[in-house]
Design a protein around this motif. Sequence first.
Motif, PDB file in Angstrom:
ATOM      1  N   MET A  15       1.979  12.572  13.552  1.00 17.41           N
ATOM      2  CA  MET A  15       2.636  14.598  13.443  1.00 17.41           C
ATOM      3  C   MET A  15       1.264  14.821  14.550  1.00 17.41           C
ATOM      4  O   MET A  15       1.820  15.652  15.620  1.00 17.41           O
ATOM      5  N   ASP A  16       0.037  14.686  14.535  1.00 11.21           N
ATOM      6  CA  ASP A  16      -0.710  15.128  15.711  1.00 11.21           C
ATOM      7  C   ASP A  16      -0.716  15.323  17.098  1.00 11.21           C
ATOM      8  O   ASP A  16      -0.829  15.527  17.747  1.00 11.21           O
ATOM      9  N   ARG A  17       0.112  14.158  17.643  1.00 12.22           N
ATOM     10  CA  ARG A  17       0.124  13.070  18.084  1.00 12.22           C
ATOM     11  C   ARG A  17       2.277  13.840  19.052  1.00 12.22           C
ATOM     12  O   ARG A  17       2.538  13.809  19.855  1.00 12.22           O
ATOM     13  N   GLY A  18       2.857  14.611  17.828  1.00 18.03           N
ATOM     14  CA  GLY A  18       3.636  15.073  18.033  1.00 18.03           C
ATOM     15  C   GLY A  18       5.074  13.573  17.922  1.00 18.03           C
ATOM     16  O   GLY A  18       6.588  14.260  18.465  1.00 18.03           O
ATOM     17  N   LEU A  19       4.482  13.355  17.377  1.00 14.92           N
ATOM     18  CA  LEU A  19       6.110  11.737  16.746  1.00 14.92           C
ATOM     19  C   LEU A  19       6.914  12.583  16.324  1.00 14.92           C
ATOM     20  O   LEU A  19       7.226  13.957  15.652  1.00 14.92           O
ATOM     21  N   HIS A  20       7.631  12.230  16.722  1.00 11.48           N
ATOM     22  CA  HIS A  20       9.675  12.235  15.438  1.00 11.48           C
ATOM     23  C   HIS A  20       9.593  11.997  14.416  1.00 11.48           C
ATOM     24  O   HIS A  20      10.062  11.931  13.286  1.00 11.48           O
ATOM     25  N   TYR A  21       8.793  10.398  14.339  1.00 10.07           N
ATOM     26  CA  TYR A  21       9.569   9.706  13.677  1.00 10.07           C
ATOM     27  C   TYR A  21       8.301   8.411  14.215  1.00 10.07           C
ATOM     28  O   TYR A  21       7.366   8.183  14.791  1.00 10.07           O
ATOM     29  N   ILE A  22       7.696   8.299  12.731  1.00  8.43           N
ATOM     30  CA  ILE A  22       6.476   6.952  12.615  1.00  8.43           C
ATOM     31  C   ILE A  22       6.698   6.412  10.624  1.00  8.43           C
ATOM     32  O   ILE A  22       7.435   6.192  10.330  1.00  8.43           O
ATOM     33  N   GLY A  23       6.876   4.846  11.256  1.00  9.96           N
ATOM     34  CA  GLY A  23       7.471   3.913  10.523  1.00  9.96           C
ATOM     35  C   GLY A  23       6.043   2.788  10.286  1.00  9.96           C
ATOM     36  O   GLY A  23       5.194   2.809  10.975  1.00  9.96           O
ATOM     37  N   VAL A  24       5.921   3.093   8.347  1.00  9.05           N
ATOM     38  CA  VAL A  24       5.359   1.783   7.802  1.00  9.05           C
ATOM     39  C   VAL A  24       5.536   1.175   7.946  1.00  9.05           C
ATOM     40  O   VAL A  24       6.637   0.684   7.654  1.00  9.05           O
ATOM     41  N   SER A  25       4.587  -0.049   8.057  1.00  6.67           N
ATOM     42  CA  SER A  25       5.274  -1.588   7.993  1.00  6.67           C
ATOM     43  C   SER A  25       4.012  -2.113   7.790  1.00  6.67           C
ATOM     44  O   SER A  25       3.471  -3.224   9.021  1.00  6.67           O
ATOM     45  N   ASP A  26       3.642  -2.213   6.420  1.00  4.46           N
ATOM     46  CA  ASP A  26       2.082  -3.121   6.625  1.00  4.46           C
ATOM     47  C   ASP A  26       2.461  -4.896   6.692  1.00  4.46           C
ATOM     48  O   ASP A  26       4.018  -4.905   5.761  1.00  4.46           O
ATOM     49  N   HIS A  27       1.712  -5.674   6.387  1.00  2.93           N
ATOM     50  CA  HIS A  27       1.675  -6.184   6.085  1.00  2.93           C
ATOM     51  C   HIS A  27       2.599  -7.125   4.766  1.00  2.93           C
ATOM     52  O   HIS A  27       1.971  -7.149   3.777  1.00  2.93           O
ATOM     53  N   SER A  28       3.330  -7.976   4.535  1.00  3.72           N
ATOM     54  CA  SER A  28       4.501  -8.208   3.882  1.00  3.72           C
ATOM     55  C   SER A  28       2.854  -9.543   2.679  1.00  3.72           C
ATOM     56  O   SER A  28       2.109 -10.127   3.177  1.00  3.72           O
ATOM     57  N   PRO A  29       3.229  -9.475   1.785  1.00  9.28           N
ATOM     58  CA  PRO A  29       2.773 -10.617   0.712  1.00  9.28           C
ATOM     59  C   PRO A  29       3.792 -11.765   0.997  1.00  9.28           C
ATOM     60  O   PRO A  29       4.022 -11.567   1.699  1.00  9.28           O
ATOM     61  N   HIS A  30       2.958 -13.264   0.770  1.00 13.48           N
ATOM     62  CA  HIS A  30       2.370 -14.177   0.840  1.00 13.48           C
ATOM     63  C   HIS A  30       3.607 -14.574  -0.185  1.00 13.48           C
ATOM     64  O   HIS A  30       3.194 -14.957  -1.381  1.00 13.48           O
ATOM     65  N   PHE A  31       5.141 -14.564  -0.345  1.00 11.88           N
ATOM     66  CA  PHE A  31       5.947 -14.642  -1.836  1.00 11.88           C
ATOM     67  C   PHE A  31       6.212 -15.555  -2.278  1.00 11.88           C
ATOM     68  O   PHE A  31       6.070 -15.694  -3.575  1.00 11.88           O
ATOM     69  N   TYR A  32       5.286 -16.243  -1.493  1.00 15.72           N
ATOM     70  CA  TYR A  32       6.416 -18.262  -1.992  1.00 15.72           C
ATOM     71  C   TYR A  32       4.529 -18.592  -3.129  1.00 15.72           C
ATOM     72  O   TYR A  32       5.145 -19.538  -3.363  1.00 15.72           O
ATOM     73  N   ALA A  33       3.853 -17.339  -2.761  1.00 14.02           N
ATOM     74  CA  ALA A  33       2.305 -18.310  -3.142  1.00 14.02           C
ATOM     75  C   ALA A  33       1.940 -17.889  -4.532  1.00 14.02           C
ATOM     76  O   ALA A  33       2.795 -17.378  -5.096  1.00 14.02           O
ATOM     77  N   GLU A  34       1.542 -18.921  -5.845  1.00 16.31           N
ATOM     78  CA  GLU A  34       1.390 -18.840  -6.797  1.00 16.31           C
ATOM     79  C   GLU A  34       0.531 -17.050  -7.077  1.00 16.31           C
ATOM     80  O   GLU A  34       0.384 -16.441  -7.733  1.00 16.31           O
ATOM     81  N   GLU A  35      -0.807 -17.495  -5.978  1.00 16.88           N
ATOM     82  CA  GLU A  35      -1.724 -16.514  -6.130  1.00 16.88           C
ATOM     83  C   GLU A  35      -0.760 -15.040  -5.569  1.00 16.88           C
ATOM     84  O   GLU A  35       0.057 -14.941  -4.592  1.00 16.88           O
ATOM     85  N   ASP A  36      -1.940 -14.047  -6.660  1.00 22.19           N
ATOM     86  CA  ASP A  36      -1.490 -12.473  -6.401  1.00 22.19           C
ATOM     87  C   ASP A  36      -1.606 -12.436  -4.528  1.00 22.19           C
ATOM     88  O   ASP A  36      -0.913 -11.297  -3.857  1.00 22.19           O
ATOM     89  N   GLN A  37      -2.925 -13.069  -4.328  1.00 19.58           N
ATOM     90  CA  GLN A  37      -3.013 -13.017  -2.749  1.00 19.58           C
ATOM     91  C   GLN A  37      -3.425 -13.628  -2.425  1.00 19.58           C
ATOM     92  O   GLN A  37      -4.990 -13.702  -2.182  1.00 19.58           O
ATOM     93  N   LEU A  38      -3.071 -14.459  -1.188  1.00 13.84           N
ATOM     94  CA  LEU A  38      -3.096 -15.666  -0.686  1.00 13.84           C
ATOM     95  C   LEU A  38      -4.402 -15.678  -0.099  1.00 13.84           C
ATOM     96  O   LEU A  38      -5.050 -16.807   0.143  1.00 13.84           O
ATOM     97  N   TYR A  39      -3.539 -14.335   0.772  1.00 11.87           N
ATOM     98  CA  TYR A  39      -5.516 -14.874   1.906  1.00 11.87           C
ATOM     99  C   TYR A  39      -5.476 -12.998   1.919  1.00 11.87           C
ATOM    100  O   TYR A  39      -5.463 -12.385   2.737  1.00 11.87           O
ATOM    101  N   PRO A  40      -6.782 -12.436   0.979  1.00 10.69           N
ATOM    102  CA  PRO A  40      -7.512 -11.152   0.866  1.00 10.69           C
ATOM    103  C   PRO A  40      -7.476 -11.467   2.472  1.00 10.69           C
ATOM    104  O   PRO A  40      -8.557 -11.735   3.083  1.00 10.69           O
ATOM    105  N   GLY A  41      -7.738 -10.330   3.055  1.00 12.40           N
ATOM    106  CA  GLY A  41      -7.958  -9.538   3.986  1.00 12.40           C
ATOM    107  C   GLY A  41      -7.036  -9.714   5.241  1.00 12.40           C
ATOM    108  O   GLY A  41      -7.117  -9.286   6.694  1.00 12.40           O
ATOM    109  N   ILE A  42      -5.923 -10.456   5.114  1.00 13.87           N
ATOM    110  CA  ILE A  42      -4.755 -10.299   5.644  1.00 13.87           C
ATOM    111  C   ILE A  42      -3.375 -10.208   5.829  1.00 13.87           C
ATOM    112  O   ILE A  42      -2.773  -9.060   6.006  1.00 13.87           O
TER     113      ILE A  42
END
Length: 268
Positions: free
Chosen positions: A27-54
């Motif tokens: 908003m401060d930079r005058g954008l009209h659209y902002i997309g939020v697009s964080d990194h997807s989980p590793h859905f195939y892994a047994e672990e909740d977070q296969l690579y913490p920090g990624i």
Amino acid sequence: MIFDLHSHHYRCGHAEGNIEDYIQAAMDRGLHYIGVSDHSPHFYAEEDQLYPGITMPKSELDSYVKEVLSLKEKYKGKIHVLLGMESDYFPKHEAIYKEKYKQYPFDYIIGSVHFVNGISIFQRGRWDRLTNEERLQEKESYYRLIQQSAKSGMFQVLGHIDAMKGYLLDFHDLETLIIDETLKIIADEGVAIEVNTSGKNKDCGGWYPSYEILERAHHYGVDISFGSDSHVPSRIGDDYIEVQDTLKQIGFKEMVYFINKERHSVLL
């Protein structure tokens, strides 16, 4: 009209700030659209977070979607907030990812290849022990994965399609026809690529993809979107005007963004 489809936040473990910080920066930079697009989980892994920090944990996905949708309502009339995801592409696990994404009302999903032969393309030093022929083979494997991602039907936008150059500074000297082949497939599949301005944070500097690849993309009729790939709020919309000017110079007439996975365009 100004938009930015590629932003991250604290859930992935390597970005700063919460989602609302990025919306307010937009908003401060005058954008009209902002997309939020964080990194997807590793859905195939047994672990909740296969690579913490990624990437975000699987257990955070529901709260992520709910938070974005809540903020979309909160800021209605001030800025358009879009629900996105930057998704890794793993051919072996394509069905798992497709099934997960069907459960949520994403406006768009960015498909990004971060791993080739099981190793991150951003791993410093991975190239040092390879011959030029081996580097060329890695590059061609990278683009074959991008081709598959374009054909998968999972993505509206493909992320940073020459990001392998981040720490492989002779990337463009490894001559191959596969980039043209890939751009033609992307065009035929009707998927967009982004101009991603985060390359300045890597050793290569500049944007993804290169000017030369953008020229080839124009030749093949590839749609172009925009993403700053912000991991700090201060980079939202970074270089947007310069990107517009460069695309016009090349000959592009428009940039594209997505709402409910439907293509919309902005004239340059």
